[in-house]
Design a protein around this motif. Structure first.
Motif, PDB file in Angstrom:
ATOM      1  N   UNK A  38       0.775  -1.230   0.000  1.00 24.30           N
ATOM      2  CA  UNK A  38       0.000   0.000   0.000  1.00 24.30           C
ATOM      3  C   UNK A  38       0.806   1.279   0.000  1.00 24.30           C
ATOM      4  N   UNK A  39       2.153   1.193   0.003  1.00 21.23           N
ATOM      5  CA  UNK A  39       2.969   2.410   0.013  1.00 21.23           C
ATOM      6  C   UNK A  39       3.768   2.479  -1.299  1.00 21.23           C
ATOM      7  N   UNK A  40       4.871   1.701  -1.406  1.00 22.62           N
ATOM      8  CA  UNK A  40       5.657   1.766  -2.636  1.00 22.62           C
ATOM      9  C   UNK A  40       4.941   1.103  -3.803  1.00 22.62           C
ATOM     10  N   UNK A  41       3.863   0.382  -3.515  1.00 21.72           N
ATOM     11  CA  UNK A  41       3.075  -0.234  -4.579  1.00 21.72           C
ATOM     12  C   UNK A  41       1.887   0.629  -4.986  1.00 21.72           C
ATOM     13  N   UNK A  42       1.781   1.830  -4.437  1.00 20.80           N
ATOM     14  CA  UNK A  42       0.592   2.665  -4.642  1.00 20.80           C
ATOM     15  C   UNK A  42       0.229   2.870  -6.116  1.00 20.80           C
ATOM     16  N   UNK A  43       1.193   3.207  -7.012  1.00 21.13           N
ATOM     17  CA  UNK A  43       0.815   3.400  -8.422  1.00 21.13           C
ATOM     18  C   UNK A  43       0.204   2.140  -9.038  1.00 21.13           C
ATOM     19  N   UNK A  44       0.805   0.980  -8.746  1.00 20.62           N
ATOM     20  CA  UNK A  44       0.294  -0.270  -9.307  1.00 20.62           C
ATOM     21  C   UNK A  44      -1.054  -0.638  -8.682  1.00 20.62           C
ATOM     22  N   UNK A  45      -1.224  -0.382  -7.384  1.00 16.25           N
ATOM     23  CA  UNK A  45      -2.504  -0.647  -6.724  1.00 16.25           C
ATOM     24  C   UNK A  45      -3.615   0.169  -7.373  1.00 16.25           C
ATOM     25  N   UNK A  46      -3.300   1.418  -7.688  1.00 21.04           N
ATOM     26  CA  UNK A  46      -4.291   2.303  -8.305  1.00 21.04           C
ATOM     27  C   UNK A  46      -4.587   1.888  -9.742  1.00 21.04           C
ATOM     28  N   UNK A  47      -3.573   1.383 -10.446  1.00 23.51           N
ATOM     29  CA  UNK A  47      -3.733   1.020 -11.856  1.00 23.51           C
ATOM     30  C   UNK A  47      -4.531  -0.263 -12.038  1.00 23.51           C
ATOM     31  N   UNK A  48      -4.456  -1.174 -11.071  1.00 22.88           N
ATOM     32  CA  UNK A  48      -5.115  -2.476 -11.188  1.00 22.88           C
ATOM     33  C   UNK A  48      -6.632  -2.332 -11.133  1.00 22.88           C
ATOM     34  N   UNK A  49      -7.331  -3.335 -11.658  1.00 20.42           N
ATOM     35  CA  UNK A  49      -8.786  -3.342 -11.538  1.00 20.42           C
ATOM     36  C   UNK A  49      -9.197  -3.397 -10.065  1.00 20.42           C
ATOM     37  N   UNK A  50      -8.442  -4.179  -9.278  1.00 23.51           N
ATOM     38  CA  UNK A  50      -8.663  -4.238  -7.827  1.00 23.51           C
ATOM     39  C   UNK A  50      -7.308  -4.182  -7.138  1.00 23.51           C
ATOM     40  N   UNK A  51      -7.105  -3.185  -6.274  1.00 23.72           N
ATOM     41  CA  UNK A  51      -5.878  -3.091  -5.495  1.00 23.72           C
ATOM     42  C   UNK A  51      -6.118  -3.671  -4.113  1.00 23.72           C
ATOM     43  N   UNK A  52      -5.258  -4.596  -3.701  1.00 21.05           N
ATOM     44  CA  UNK A  52      -5.428  -5.266  -2.405  1.00 21.05           C
ATOM     45  C   UNK A  52      -4.206  -4.985  -1.540  1.00 21.05           C
ATOM     46  N   UNK A  53      -4.420  -4.313  -0.415  1.00 21.13           N
ATOM     47  CA  UNK A  53      -3.313  -4.008   0.499  1.00 21.13           C
ATOM     48  C   UNK A  53      -3.136  -5.164   1.477  1.00 21.13           C
ATOM     49  N   UNK A  54      -1.868  -5.565   1.658  1.00 25.08           N
ATOM     50  CA  UNK A  54      -1.571  -6.628   2.606  1.00 25.08           C
ATOM     51  C   UNK A  54      -0.196  -6.394   3.193  1.00 25.08           C
ATOM     52  N   UNK A  55      -0.059  -6.631   4.463  1.00 19.87           N
ATOM     53  CA  UNK A  55       1.241  -6.458   5.090  1.00 19.87           C
ATOM     54  C   UNK A  55       1.089  -6.224   6.575  1.00 19.87           C
ATOM     55  N   UNK A  56       2.205  -5.950   7.233  1.00 19.71           N
ATOM     56  CA  UNK A  56       2.201  -5.802   8.685  1.00 19.71           C
ATOM     57  C   UNK A  56       1.624  -4.494   9.166  1.00 19.71           C
ATOM     58  N   UNK A  57       1.497  -3.496   8.300  1.00 31.30           N
ATOM     59  CA  UNK A  57       1.028  -2.181   8.742  1.00 31.30           C
ATOM     60  C   UNK A  57      -0.491  -2.126   8.682  1.00 31.30           C
ATOM     61  N   UNK A  58      -1.134  -2.223   9.835  1.00 29.29           N
ATOM     62  CA  UNK A  58      -2.592  -2.263   9.882  1.00 29.29           C
ATOM     63  C   UNK A  58      -3.202  -0.987   9.312  1.00 29.29           C
ATOM     64  N   UNK A  88      -9.273  -3.050  -1.384  1.00 18.65           N
ATOM     65  CA  UNK A  88      -9.540  -4.129  -0.429  1.00 18.65           C
ATOM     66  C   UNK A  88      -8.295  -4.307   0.418  1.00 18.65           C
ATOM     67  N   UNK A  89      -8.443  -5.006   1.533  1.00 16.95           N
ATOM     68  CA  UNK A  89      -7.296  -5.209   2.414  1.00 16.95           C
ATOM     69  C   UNK A  89      -7.367  -6.583   3.063  1.00 16.95           C
ATOM     70  N   UNK A  90      -6.203  -7.229   3.144  1.00 17.83           N
ATOM     71  CA  UNK A  90      -6.055  -8.490   3.865  1.00 17.83           C
ATOM     72  C   UNK A  90      -5.389  -8.146   5.191  1.00 17.83           C
ATOM     73  N   UNK A  91      -6.162  -8.158   6.273  1.00 18.49           N
ATOM     74  CA  UNK A  91      -5.653  -7.665   7.545  1.00 18.49           C
ATOM     75  C   UNK A  91      -4.673  -8.609   8.220  1.00 18.49           C
ATOM     76  N   UNK A  92      -4.789  -9.914   7.921  1.00 20.99           N
ATOM     77  CA  UNK A  92      -4.021 -10.886   8.693  1.00 20.99           C
ATOM     78  C   UNK A  92      -2.853 -11.491   7.929  1.00 20.99           C
ATOM     79  N   UNK A  93      -2.488 -10.888   6.804  1.00 18.57           N
ATOM     80  CA  UNK A  93      -1.253 -11.253   6.131  1.00 18.57           C
ATOM     81  C   UNK A  93      -1.183 -12.669   5.598  1.00 18.57           C
ATOM     82  N   UNK A  94      -2.309 -13.233   5.194  1.00 21.79           N
ATOM     83  CA  UNK A  94      -2.303 -14.585   4.646  1.00 21.79           C
ATOM     84  C   UNK A  94      -2.477 -14.516   3.135  1.00 21.79           C
ATOM     85  N   UNK A  95      -1.554 -15.138   2.401  1.00 21.94           N
ATOM     86  CA  UNK A  95      -1.648 -15.163   0.939  1.00 21.94           C
ATOM     87  C   UNK A  95      -2.932 -15.876   0.521  1.00 21.94           C
TER      88      UNK A  95
END
Length: 721
Positions: A618-638, A647-654
């Motif tokens: 959700x940070x350095x991937x921001x341009x690609x997240x915005x460009x995609x049909x659906x951007x999904x944020x996942x990682x340790x930063x809640x 969309x967001x995956x809160x618990x870091x599971x692929x």
């Protein structure tokens, strides 16, 4: 000059179906100063975008006239414009409704009491009619009026406000027509069945609404805070950011925070679905509502009650429920033509046979009135939002945040998923993978390395200390320990001078043998970072570290590929490290990419006709997240996971990415079932009514039954798979 608009959110009491939302939307949208309005039946909320000229008290009065009550959310209060006479209405801002009705049993609610009264009057009318047949028609009319007067009042208010084609208006016309043609008994029965149907819709809608609101009950009401060396019990919602709270074994954690002392197993099952408690110690993040299992913890609060993880999840889901999916918008447009169309058909059925063919007026007017009731669009209109709301709530309970119905619908169409590497496919922190012994045994190598790293917060040092603790290796004290910038650390343990650093820095101090160099290069070749340990003038050993894949990454990616979805890794990491992880996971790799490169690749995939999801931090991937049909944020930063992307995956599971797509497919299947039920039942009863098999009360059962069936079918999505 563009007027400045303000957003105000309200809780709406008494709103149980999509027709209710449409009436409120129509009325409020026409009020002065209102720029936009979004009403969610499933969340029970209304979001208003308005300028300074908007009179919220007048808006509330209009809505209360329709039979609903508005309560400002998040401490918002009605702010009438300067010319409004607010003193006349301030005491009636809630429309006379009981705000606690949502938590009351159905028989104590206003709708419940009205339904009971109508049913009792109907039973009494049957008794009186049997006892004195001459007054039967009039006692049934009296019984009918008990329920019909409130219905008719709402119908008239809606018509005045610009919504003439409401179910209340259709009911009023049908019941009035029944009296005119001498079918008072059926009219009274239809009104009672209508009230029962409304009550059932309210109960079903309330259950769906409570599913996500139930998360807020996980947070305890009180907290023990430390103040001036003493503990004090205070309300959990009054705990300030930065306060230290004490959590004893078996208690729920009252706020989001960071552990400052203690170590315990944290049961996060109700939030994450994980069956096993997670062991957490100092500096670990913990979340409000989770359970401290076996030790006392001191926690520094990092978020106020209104901004903790659960509160933000509830807020985001409620806002998402107000966002309509393409299918829902289509059904809304269809319903605007559907109800007037059915009304015209009912009118024609009532008058054409008597006028053109000399048929009996009473029989055909009766059929026309039945068709009016069949024409209510409630079941059709609720078919999509009920399913979407249930899915959004179900997903939130599993840590899958989807920001609206459009996102949920789009996910089922995904054909390619692009993953970031660090913190997405991998844990985001290095782990010790190999302890290599050269001049000492492996336990000695790990023990001495851990001694040098004690007290350091560097990620590599943390990983060494973690491995030493896991292997129960003794960590002796190190003297004269210091860091050499860019090279490593030095110190003395047991009278021996130690050095731990890069192979190049170690080679400047002691010559490495060809065998040692070959072993180190082999580890580097699979993407591992190698630190060499020197004990005096001897190469004692080496420690290899790598950011390892998440435990479920391989299985999660396989689930996607088995479903025919293309998976690609897009990373800014060096090619050697990326390809090593890619080979381990069996995924195509594009490495050494800048943020704009990731965006370009996503665009290329879209041009190939693929429907693309991008998963990243959700940070350095921001341009690609915005460009995609659906951007999904996942990682340790809640915070990032909650507030970026679609969309967001809160618990870091692929595997949760595949779970999101599966949830979308289940939802769309459920929606298709709902639409089929809604239209199918109406079609059957339309035919049976025209040919004279069914009448008024089966018609209202068709409408009410379809609405309840559709809602119950949607609620199946609340159950875990």
């Amino acid at each position: 000059m563009t007027a400045i608009t303000t957003q105000t959110r309200f809780r709406v009491e008494g709103m149980d179906c999509a027709a209710c939302a449409t009436k409120i939307d129509t009325v409020v949208r026409k009020m002065p100063g209102v720029a936009d309005v979004s009403v969610s039946v499933t969340a029970g909320t209304m979001t208003l975008h308005h300028d300074a000229t908007s009179d919220l008290v007048s808006i509330a009065k209009k809505v209360s006239g329709l039979g609903y009550a508005l309560t400002p959310l998040a401490g918002q209060a009605p702010n009438a414009n300067e010319n409004a006479h607010t003193h006349d209405h301030a005491g009636h801002y809630d429309g006379g409704h009981d705000h606690s009705s949502a938590s009351r049993p159905w028989w104590k609610s206003k709708k419940g009491l009205l339904t009971i009264a109508s049913g009792a009057a109907l039973v009494a009318a049957y008794g009186a009619g049997k006892a004195v047949p001459s007054i039967a028609q009039w006692v049934f009319v009296a019984a009918m009026l008990i329920g019909l007067i409130p219905i008719g009042r709402r119908a008239i208010m809606a018509a005045i406000a610009g919504s003439p084609f409401t179910i209340e208006m259709l009911m009023t016309i049908a019941a009035g027509g029944a009296v005119i043609i001498g079918a008072g008994e059926e009219g009274a029965t239809v009104v009672f069945l209508f009230l029962v149907g409304e009550l059932l819709e309210g109960v079903a809608a309330g259950k769906a609404r409570a599913s996500i609101q139930g998360l807020t009950k996980l947070v305890p009401r009180t907290a023990l805070i430390e103040r001036n060396g003493q503990t004090q019990e205070v309300a959990a919602d009054a705990v300030a950011v930065g306060a230290i709270v004490l959590v004893r074994p078996g208690e729920r954690i009252p706020a989001d925070g960071v552990i400052v002392s203690g170590e315990s197993a944290i049961d996060e099952a109700l939030m994450t679905g994980e069956s096993k408690p997670v062991r957490k110690g100092v500096d670990a993040n913990v979340f409000a509502g989770t359970i401290n299992s076996d030790a006392v913890l001191r926690i520094r609060v990092t978020a106020a009650a209104a901004d903790n993880t659960i509160a933000r999840v509830v807020k985001l889901v409620e806002e998402a429920q107000e966002s309509k999916a393409p299918t829902e918008r289509f059904i809304d447009r269809l319903s605007r033509w559907y109800t007037p169309g059915v009304t015209v058909v009912a009118f024609l059925v009532a008058i054409i046979p008597p006028l053109a063919f000399g048929e009996a007026w009473g029989a055909w007017v009766y059929k026309g009135l039945a068709i009016l009731l069949i024409g209510c669009p409630c079941a059709l209109v609720i078919s999509t939002p009920a399913a979407i709301a249930a899915s959004l709530s179900s997903g939130a309970r599993l840590g899958l945040l989807l920001k609206g119905g459009a996102v949920l619908e789009q996910l089922g169409k995904i054909t390619a998923v692009c993953f970031d590497k660090t913190g997405t496919l991998t844990e985001g922190k290095p782990q010790v993978t190999d302890v290599v012994a050269f001049g000492r045994n492996e336990r000695d190598v790990l023990s001495m390395a851990a001694a040098l790293e004690t007290g350091s917060t560097h990620p590599l040092a943390v990983s060494v200390l973690k491995r030493a603790k896991a292997d129960k290796v003794p960590v002796p004290p190190a003297g004269e320990a210091s860091a050499l910038s860019g090279k490593g650390v030095v110190g003395r343990v047991g009278g021996v001078n130690l050095f731990l650093g890069s192979a190049a820095a170690a080679g400047e101090r002691v010559a490495l043998t060809p065998e040692q160099t070959a072993r180190i290069e082999a580890l580097n070749g699979v993407g591992k970072t190698v630190s060499v340990l020197l004990a005096g003038n001897i190469v004692a050993g080496a420690i290899a570290m790598r950011d390892e894949p998440r435990a479920d990454a391989l299985a999660g990616l396989k689930t996607l590929t088995d479903a025919g979805i293309k998976v690609i890794m897009l990373t800014g990491d060096n090619r050697r490290a990326a390809e090593a992880i890619g080979k381990q996971l069996g995924i195509e790799v594009r490495a050494e990419l800048m943020p704009q490169d990731k965006q370009r690749i996503v665009d290329d995939l879209k041009h190939q006709g693929l429907i693309v999801a991008k998963v990243g931090d959700g940070i350095n991937d921001a341009p690609a997240l915005a460009a995609a049909h659906v951007g999904i944020a996942m990682g340790g930063c809640t915070d990032v996971a909650l507030e970026t992307a679609d969309a967001a995956v809160l618990h870091g599971r692929v595997a949760d990415v595949a779970a999101m797509i599966a949830l979308s497919n289940r939802t769309m299947g459920n929606i298709h079932q709902n639409i089929t039920m809604a239209l199918g039942l109406k079609a059957v009863f339309l035919v049976t009514t025209v040919i004279g098999i069914t009448g008024l009360w089966p018609a209202i059962l068709a409408d009410t039954g379809a609405t309840v069936l559709v809602t119950l079918n949607a609620m199946r999505l609340l159950r875990p798979v």
